[in-house]
Design a protein around this motif. Structure first.
Motif, short mmCIF file in Angstrom:
data_model
loop_
_atom_site.label_atom_id
_atom_site.label_comp_id
_atom_site.label_asym_id
_atom_site.label_seq_id
_atom_site.Cartn_x
_atom_site.Cartn_y
_atom_site.Cartn_z
N LEU A 109 0.70 -0.97 -0.08
CA LEU A 109 0.14 0.10 -0.05
C LEU A 109 0.89 1.17 -0.08
CD1 LEU A 109 -3.13 0.17 0.02
CD2 LEU A 109 -2.80 0.50 2.57
N GLY A 110 1.93 1.13 0.98
CA GLY A 110 2.73 2.20 0.98
C GLY A 110 3.47 2.69 -0.33
N PHE A 111 3.78 1.58 -1.07
CA PHE A 111 4.40 1.79 -2.35
C PHE A 111 3.29 2.28 -3.38
CE2 PHE A 111 6.54 0.58 -6.26
CZ PHE A 111 8.08 0.71 -5.89
N ALA A 112 2.29 1.91 -3.28
CA ALA A 112 1.29 2.54 -4.29
C ALA A 112 1.20 4.08 -4.09
CB ALA A 112 -0.18 1.79 -4.17
N LEU A 113 0.96 4.37 -2.60
CA LEU A 113 0.90 5.78 -2.23
C LEU A 113 2.01 6.42 -2.65
CD1 LEU A 113 -1.01 5.39 1.16
CD2 LEU A 113 -1.92 6.18 -1.04
N ALA A 114 3.24 5.93 -2.51
CA ALA A 114 4.63 6.57 -2.78
C ALA A 114 4.43 6.92 -4.34
CB ALA A 114 5.65 6.07 -2.53
N LEU A 115 3.92 5.94 -5.25
CA LEU A 115 3.95 6.21 -6.55
C LEU A 115 3.03 7.38 -6.99
CD1 LEU A 115 4.08 2.61 -8.00
CD2 LEU A 115 5.85 4.32 -8.48
N VAL A 116 1.87 7.33 -6.40
CA VAL A 116 0.82 8.28 -6.54
C VAL A 116 1.31 9.69 -6.22
CG1 VAL A 116 -1.38 9.09 -5.77
CG2 VAL A 116 -1.15 6.83 -6.06
N MET A 117 1.87 9.77 -4.90
CA MET A 117 2.61 11.05 -4.57
C MET A 117 3.61 11.46 -5.65
SD MET A 117 2.90 11.09 -0.59
CE MET A 117 3.54 9.69 -0.07
N LEU A 118 4.31 10.56 -6.16
CA LEU A 118 5.30 11.08 -6.99
C LEU A 118 4.89 11.50 -8.34
CD1 LEU A 118 8.61 10.82 -7.16
CD2 LEU A 118 8.24 8.67 -8.73
N LYS A 119 3.95 10.89 -8.96
CA LYS A 119 3.40 11.11 -10.18
C LYS A 119 2.28 12.16 -10.18
CE LYS A 119 5.70 7.92 -12.40
NZ LYS A 119 6.65 8.13 -13.03
#
Lengths: 320, 432
Positions: A109-119
């Protein structure tokens, strides 16, 4: 071809016979280093090393706080009592379960959220980051209460909101059984600390050089291939730090269990066990033994992660 | 240059002020000694009594209050740690009775002077004296005494044909609740409230959790494998399995019970008298229908066996004086003031906490506010304290572990299992 002596890499290797000489500047810098780090080092010794040493010492005694006169040396007997007790192993199992489940879910979940934040779009990014980070700003005890109230049979809203889900009705007592209690505890932990893990992963993601991504893209790599071959290997250190910190944190879980079930229905964790022996029973010796075993478990986890990931964090500083 | 001098002067002034603050500047405090009273949280009654007694002391002492955590087990934890460290700031403390033997045996309490002990026992209900005594000596001063009543909805009891002017049994309650399709609210949560219920059932059946107490844990004899204890487990299981407890029964404490009683889900409930002022307040605030409060009935705690008087739970608060206090004599003077009949009556009326002194139950103001005062007084005389031992925390923790959830207790098995666990825990062979 004749071999020659290897080229010297520094002034010290050029004249090995000469006794090491430190210039005034080096000595002054070293002194400054000690002056800057010294207080922190002393504070660390005082607040970390001293209590650990005291706990190890206390764990060798049969010692009840309200009966100091009968304190007696029992050697490793307290450890024997703890390690042969089914309650210890049950608590250990519950702790390991909570740790594995929460850390695994949080990582994905954290990785998905990090990707969302990055993009995310530039204008949206600050709001998105604040929204994602918000749960982490809440004190764990407060978050535990919030989750307890939400799932509580009398004050909670979960049963009425999710009554359409099979298995949930107005009479579902979440804290009445082991499985549902652990589910709510895990959910609370995941909600609370996913932002932490995603923030660390975001820092890792931001460090992956764009040129590598572009090169892979030019070579025709798919998104998944780039993720597997470029992104994840390049952020191994960040993943290791995120997993290590969160695993250590999860293994010491206490607040949620204390607030939501108080250890009922087999939801007791190792920290809770240490709390009960030391604070409720006032058996300082036995409680210290549990605490020392908890400490050793945490050290083993840290050691395992660092060895397993084969990441040397000092590389980041360019020392190697 | 001038700037440097000014800075130096400034530093000197700050240093002097700091030293002054640390040493009190050598000026002695001319005021009377201040006694610190560590109180359990309430609705402000103890603070008001502290102010009244400060005024009544006429300058002999001042009383300030310091509030302890809400849960009695947490109050104990904080007090024990401070007392073990010899904290001299603890002059008076509000103590939950089950922990008094532990405090007394550890030497945390200053001895009660003979005249104070005689005055403190005069006209006080027996259960409160029992709860304040350890090894035959009064070691604390009864302040207020609590007991559980059987609360019921008059309309439901009448419809079920129960004669509530006479003691009723748990069996009768279960049958009535089944017939009227309503619930019984009891405390099945893994907490102290479960031990309160269990102890009341065992005592009402004529048994005791601890048959013979002792200073040395190895000499403590338990009574958990007796027929009385088995009978108590029968009743607990019967109530749990009857289908007349709420869905949250195994996680319900006193507050959940009273919420379900107010909501009308439960029509019978065992609980402390705080439910009455709570209902009155809710009715005045408009959050509870007045008709619901008017339907409240109260009776003595249910019997286990018809004809055998029940032994209702005993609670309340006693006052202890810290062994390391600098002013134990003044502190005992203060406890005499705090526990005066007048202050106990004030505390009863304003905070809903019943008095330890029997005379207070005849106070017209008390009777006007608490029409159930005579039943509380009778209940207090029948009440039995929880197991008296310096190891109460371990005993209670073990009982909570083995008897929870009440839906899984097995008569004839749970009692002996609990006894084994308590013995192993007390001898340091098992974790809790």
């Amino acid at each position: 071809m004749t071999t020659t002596a290897p080229p010297s890499t520094g002034s010290t290797t050029a004249e090995p016979a000469r006794p090491p000489h430190t210039s005034d500047r080096v000595r002054a810098e070293r002194r400054l280093g000690w002056m800057l780090a010294g207080p922190a080092f002393a504070v660390m010794l005082l607040v970390t090393a001293y209590p650990i040493a005291q706990a190890v010492y206390d764990s060798l005694f049969s010692y009840r706080l309200t009966d100091p006169g009968n304190r007696s040396f029992v050697g490793l007997n307290n450890y024997w009592v703890v390690l042969t007790d089914a309650l210890w192993w049950q608590s250990f199992g519950v702790t390991a379960f909570i740790t594995v489940v929460t850390v695994a879910v949080e990582l994905v979940l954290g990785f998905a959220l990090a990707l969302v934040m990055l993009k995310a779009l530039k204008g949206l990014r600050p709001i998105l980051r604040a929204a994602i980070l918000l749960p982490y700003a809440i004190i764990t005890v407060v978050s535990a209460f919030a989750w307890q109230f939400a799932f509580d049979l009398t004050s909670g809203f979960v049963n009425s909101w999710f009554a359409w889900v099979p298995g949930i009705s107005a009479d579902t007592d979440w804290f009445g059984q082991t499985g549902t209690s652990l589910l709510v505890i895990c959910l609370a932990e995941i909600w609370k600390t996913t932002p932490f893990i995603s923030l660390l992963l975001l820092a890792g993601l931001a460090q992956v050089p764009d040129v590598l991504q572009e090169a892979a893209q030019v070579d025709g790599a798919t998104w998944w291939q780039r993720m597997r071959k470029v992104t994840i290997p390049n952020m191994k250190a960040a993943i290791m730090v995120a997993l290590l910190f969160r695993t250590l944190d999860a293994f010491r879980v206490f607040d949620s269990v204390f607030i939501m079930t108080a250890g009922a229905n087999g939801t007791e964790t190792v920290s809770f066990l240490a709390y009960r022996q030391t604070i409720a029973r006032l058996e300082i010796g036995l409680g210290s033994a549990v605490s020392v075993l908890l400490f050793l478990s945490v050290v083993l986890i840290a050691f395992g992660f660092i060895k397993g990931f084969k990441v040397d964090l000092s590389q980041a500083r360019g020392e190697k | 240059m001038r700037q440097r001098r000014r800075r130096r002067l400034g530093t000197a002034a700050v240093a002097a002020l700091a030293l002054c603050g640390l040493a009190g500047c050598g000026v002695s405090d001319p005021g009377p000694p201040t006694l610190t009273w560590y109180i359990n949280p309430d609705s402000g009654g103890q603070e008001e009594i502290a102010a009244r007694c400060t005024e009544a002391a006429n300058g002999a002492y001042d009383i300030t209050v310091s509030v302890l955590p809400r849960e009695s087990s947490e109050q104990r934890q904080q007090l024990v740690r401070r007392l073990a460290a010899g904290d001299s700031s603890i002059d008076i403390m509000s103590l939950d009775p089950p922990y008094i033997p532990e405090f007394a045996q550890a030497g945390f309490l200053a001895p009660v002077p003979a005249d104070v002990a005689a005055e403190a026992s005069d006209g006080v209900v027996q259960s409160a004296i029992d709860g304040a005594t350890w090894n035959g000596q009064l070691v604390s001063i009864p302040f207020w005494a609590n007991t559980q009543l059987l609360w019921y909805k008059k309309s439901v009891a009448a419809a079920a044909g129960l004669d509530m002017s006479q003691p009723v049994t748990w069996d009768q309650l279960v049958a009535a609740a089944q017939e009227q399709d309503t619930q019984i609210a009891a405390q099945g949560r893994r907490a102290e409230s479960l031990v309160v219920w269990l102890n009341a059932l065992i005592e009402s059946a004529g048994g005791q959790v601890i048959a013979q107490t002792a200073d040395d844990p190895a000499d403590i004899q338990l009574g958990l494998d007796t027929p009385a204890s088995q009978r108590a487990t029968d009743v607990m299981r019967e109530v749990a399995d009857s289908g007349v407890v709420g869905p949250a029964f195994t996680t319900a404490g006193e507050d959940e019970s009273v919420a379900s009683f107010e909501a009308g889900d439960a029509s019978f409930m065992v609980n402390w008298p705080f439910v009455w002022p709570r209902a009155q307040e809710a009715a005045e605030g408009g959050t509870l229908d007045r008709a619901v409060v008017d339907d409240y009935g109260w009776a003595i705690y249910p019997q286990v066996d018809a004809g055998t008087p029940s032994a209702p739970p005993y609670g309340g608060i006693n006052l202890g004086v810290g062994a390391s206090s600098k002013y134990p004599d003044l502190a005992y003077q203060a406890t005499s003031c705090i526990t005066s009949d007048e202050n106990q009556a004030y505390y009863f009326v304003s905070n809903g906490n019943p008095a330890a002194s029997l005379a207070v139950f005849e106070d017209p103001e008390v009777v006007a506010e608490f029409p159930m005062a005579p039943v509380i007084a009778q209940s207090l005389q029948q009440a039995k304290p929880r197991p008296q031992t310096a190891y109460y925390s371990e005993v209670s923790g073990s009982l909570q572990r083995v008897y929870h959830p009440p839906t899984a207790v097995v008569p004839g098995v749970t009692g002996p299992t609990a006894a084994e666990l308590i013995q192993a825990v007390l001898s340091g062979e098992e974790l809790l």
